[in-house]
Design a protein around this motif. Structure first.
Motif, PDB file in Angstrom:
ATOM      1  N   GLU A  18      -3.692   2.966   3.986  1.00 36.95           N
ATOM      2  CA  GLU A  18      -2.541   3.485   3.240  1.00 36.95           C
ATOM      3  C   GLU A  18      -2.989   4.262   2.016  1.00 36.95           C
ATOM      4  O   GLU A  18      -2.410   5.297   1.667  1.00 36.95           O
ATOM      5  CB  GLU A  18      -1.621   2.331   2.819  1.00 36.95           C
ATOM      6  CG  GLU A  18      -0.950   1.603   3.973  1.00 36.95           C
ATOM      7  CD  GLU A  18      -1.851   0.550   4.604  1.00 36.95           C
ATOM      8  OE1 GLU A  18      -3.002   0.413   4.149  1.00 36.95           O
ATOM      9  OE2 GLU A  18      -1.395  -0.126   5.543  1.00 36.95           O
ATOM     10  N   ARG A  25      -2.472  13.127   0.887  1.00 38.92           N
ATOM     11  CA  ARG A  25      -1.265  13.886   0.560  1.00 38.92           C
ATOM     12  C   ARG A  25      -1.379  14.536  -0.818  1.00 38.92           C
ATOM     13  O   ARG A  25      -1.038  15.715  -0.998  1.00 38.92           O
ATOM     14  CB  ARG A  25      -0.046  12.943   0.608  1.00 38.92           C
ATOM     15  CG  ARG A  25       1.275  13.579   0.227  1.00 38.92           C
ATOM     16  CD  ARG A  25       1.714  14.606   1.233  1.00 38.92           C
ATOM     17  NE  ARG A  25       2.983  15.219   0.849  1.00 38.92           N
ATOM     18  CZ  ARG A  25       3.524  16.236   1.491  1.00 38.92           C
ATOM     19  NH1 ARG A  25       2.924  16.754   2.554  1.00 38.92           N
ATOM     20  NH2 ARG A  25       4.675  16.734   1.090  1.00 38.92           N
ATOM     21  N   ALA A  38       6.622   8.485  -0.964  1.00 37.55           N
ATOM     22  CA  ALA A  38       7.204   7.547  -0.012  1.00 37.55           C
ATOM     23  C   ALA A  38       8.009   8.286   1.054  1.00 37.55           C
ATOM     24  O   ALA A  38       7.932   7.978   2.246  1.00 37.55           O
ATOM     25  CB  ALA A  38       8.080   6.532  -0.738  1.00 37.55           C
ATOM     26  N   ALA A  39       8.767   9.297   0.628  1.00 38.17           N
ATOM     27  CA  ALA A  39       9.595  10.042   1.576  1.00 38.17           C
ATOM     28  C   ALA A  39       8.733  10.886   2.509  1.00 38.17           C
ATOM     29  O   ALA A  39       8.964  10.921   3.732  1.00 38.17           O
ATOM     30  CB  ALA A  39      10.578  10.928   0.819  1.00 38.17           C
ATOM     31  N   LEU A  41       5.584  10.502   3.372  1.00 38.20           N
ATOM     32  CA  LEU A  41       4.707   9.715   4.235  1.00 38.20           C
ATOM     33  C   LEU A  41       5.448   8.660   5.040  1.00 38.20           C
ATOM     34  O   LEU A  41       4.831   7.946   5.834  1.00 38.20           O
ATOM     35  CB  LEU A  41       3.624   9.044   3.387  1.00 38.20           C
ATOM     36  CG  LEU A  41       2.711   9.994   2.614  1.00 38.20           C
ATOM     37  CD1 LEU A  41       1.791   9.210   1.682  1.00 38.20           C
ATOM     38  CD2 LEU A  41       1.873  10.833   3.580  1.00 38.20           C
ATOM     39  N   ARG A  42       6.766   8.522   4.762  1.00 38.44           N
ATOM     40  CA  ARG A  42       7.566   7.502   5.431  1.00 38.44           C
ATOM     41  C   ARG A  42       6.974   6.110   5.225  1.00 38.44           C
ATOM     42  O   ARG A  42       6.831   5.326   6.158  1.00 38.44           O
ATOM     43  CB  ARG A  42       7.695   7.814   6.920  1.00 38.44           C
ATOM     44  CG  ARG A  42       8.418   9.131   7.206  1.00 38.44           C
ATOM     45  CD  ARG A  42       8.558   9.395   8.680  1.00 38.44           C
ATOM     46  NE  ARG A  42       9.251  10.664   8.920  1.00 38.44           N
ATOM     47  CZ  ARG A  42       9.469  11.178  10.130  1.00 38.44           C
ATOM     48  NH1 ARG A  42       9.065  10.516  11.202  1.00 38.44           N
ATOM     49  NH2 ARG A  42      10.106  12.335  10.266  1.00 38.44           N
ATOM     50  N   MET A  43       6.648   5.843   3.976  1.00 37.99           N
ATOM     51  CA  MET A  43       6.086   4.555   3.587  1.00 37.99           C
ATOM     52  C   MET A  43       7.036   3.883   2.607  1.00 37.99           C
ATOM     53  O   MET A  43       7.798   4.545   1.895  1.00 37.99           O
ATOM     54  CB  MET A  43       4.697   4.731   2.925  1.00 37.99           C
ATOM     55  CG  MET A  43       3.613   5.228   3.865  1.00 37.99           C
ATOM     56  SD  MET A  43       2.044   5.594   2.999  1.00 37.99           S
ATOM     57  CE  MET A  43       1.688   3.999   2.275  1.00 37.99           C
ATOM     58  N   HIS A  45       8.154   1.995  -0.813  1.00 44.52           N
ATOM     59  CA  HIS A  45       7.770   2.247  -2.204  1.00 44.52           C
ATOM     60  C   HIS A  45       6.693   1.276  -2.666  1.00 44.52           C
ATOM     61  O   HIS A  45       5.796   1.656  -3.439  1.00 44.52           O
ATOM     62  CB  HIS A  45       9.009   2.151  -3.108  1.00 44.52           C
ATOM     63  CG  HIS A  45       9.886   3.365  -3.059  1.00 44.52           C
ATOM     64  ND1 HIS A  45       9.826   4.370  -3.990  1.00 44.52           N
ATOM     65  CD2 HIS A  45      10.825   3.757  -2.155  1.00 44.52           C
ATOM     66  CE1 HIS A  45      10.701   5.311  -3.687  1.00 44.52           C
ATOM     67  NE2 HIS A  45      11.335   4.962  -2.565  1.00 44.52           N
TER      68      HIS A  45
END
Length: 326
Positions: A18, A25, A38-39, A41-43, A45
């Protein structure tokens, strides 16, 4: 460099998956907020927050507060943080070396108590080279090697090239010292890689070692005359420890690439310069290997940076790999 390749390199430096994803990025966007990361990488927070904490700890990312916005972080010049990561891996290698030594002593004491034949053979003097040739010719599937100076044989390795041509697999980790030896890259490393050898490079190696299949390994102490020593280790706990040591060194080393890149994308001389820099060879030795004066060497380096719109060697290496030059 493709994203998967860069992420693999970051994992080799010891970053968690991670953490490597977040840092990757930031390398491309330079700065972003926690929410944006977060948005994108779709991870979650929390996962992004933990990754940023790791990156800040290693000095690879810094906070950049902008009034009226979510807290922003940005990638910074990575040399100091990368140096710390490299030192940590060197410490891991030293622990591995100590573990191998302890395993040998434990096995030796156990063998003595059981009054069984020793799994270790020691060859000395002029017989060392003869024994190595016998062993290499007996290999069936794969040879793995940790290669550091000094060497028993000359730079050219015709036996390996012949075996590669017959389908033998070679995996070799070179110490940076090997690439700094005059002529070793041109006469040994490059011809073997062109013949199919899988090669990697690292800063330092704990031993000079060769493993044949999973049957035996040897540790060489090169010297002239009777001082040369070859320690051959046969099946047992010590051999398993040496195999583990090789795989640890392999995992933590950087791949050497010899691809020609796209047609007309870069000339062979500039590609060789990039290979040497990527392997960590000093400027002086790289210039000598290329047959360039220091002034010409730095001018070529500046031209490559200008061509890739980069301002540091780290950025140049990433840009060169992304374009398929390495």
């Amino acid at each position: 460099m493709e994203q998967s390749d860069l992420r693999h390199q970051l994992l080799l430096l010891g970053l968690r998956a991670e953490t490597a994803q977040v840092y990757e990025r930031l390398l491309w966007v330079q700065q972003a907020s926690e929410g944006e990361l977060a948005a994108a990488l779709r991870m979650g927070h929390e996962a992004v927050r933990v990754a940023l904490k790791d990156l800040i700890t290693w000095g690879l990312v810094a906070r950049h507060d902008i009034q009226g916005t979510d807290r922003v972080v940005r990638a910074v010049v990575p040399e100091a943080g990368l140096e710390a990561l490299v030192h940590r891996h060197q410490a891991d290698l030293e622990q591995a070396r100590i573990a191998v030594s302890q395993a040998f002593e434990t096995h030796r004491r156990s063998a003595r108590r059981a009054d069984v034949e020793s799994p270790v053979e020691v060859v000395t003097g002029v017989a060392v080279k003869v024994r190595i040739r016998q062993l290499v010719n007996s290999a069936r599937h794969e040879i793995r090697r940790l290669d550091r100076p000094p060497h028993l044989f000359g730079a050219a390795n015709r036996t390996e090239i012949e075996q590669l041509g017959r389908g033998m697999r070679y995996r070799v980790v070179y110490s940076r010292e090997c690439l700094e030896l005059p002529g070793y890259l041109e006469d040994n490393v490059n011809p073997c890689m062109e013949a199919g050898e899988q090669a990697r490079v690292t800063t330092v190696l704990p031993v000079n070692m060769t493993i044949l299949d999973n049957d035996l390994a040897w540790l060489a102490r090169p010297a002239e005359g009777p001082a040369a020593t070859l320690t051959i280790v046969y099946a047992g706990g010590l051999l398993e420890a040496l195999i583990g040591l090789f795989e640890t060194c392999w995992t933590m080393s950087v791949p050497l690439h010899l691809s020609d890149g796209g047609s007309g994308s870069i000339n062979p001389a500039d590609r060789k310069l990039l290979v040497l820099l990527n392997a960590g060879v000093s400027d002086n030795r790289a210039a000598e290997t290329l047959g360039l004066s220091r002034r010409t060497f730095y001018r070529r380096l500046e031209q490559l940076m200008a061509r890739t719109a980069t301002t540091s060697r780290f950025q140049l290496a990433a840009a060169a790999a992304r374009r398929g030059w390495l």
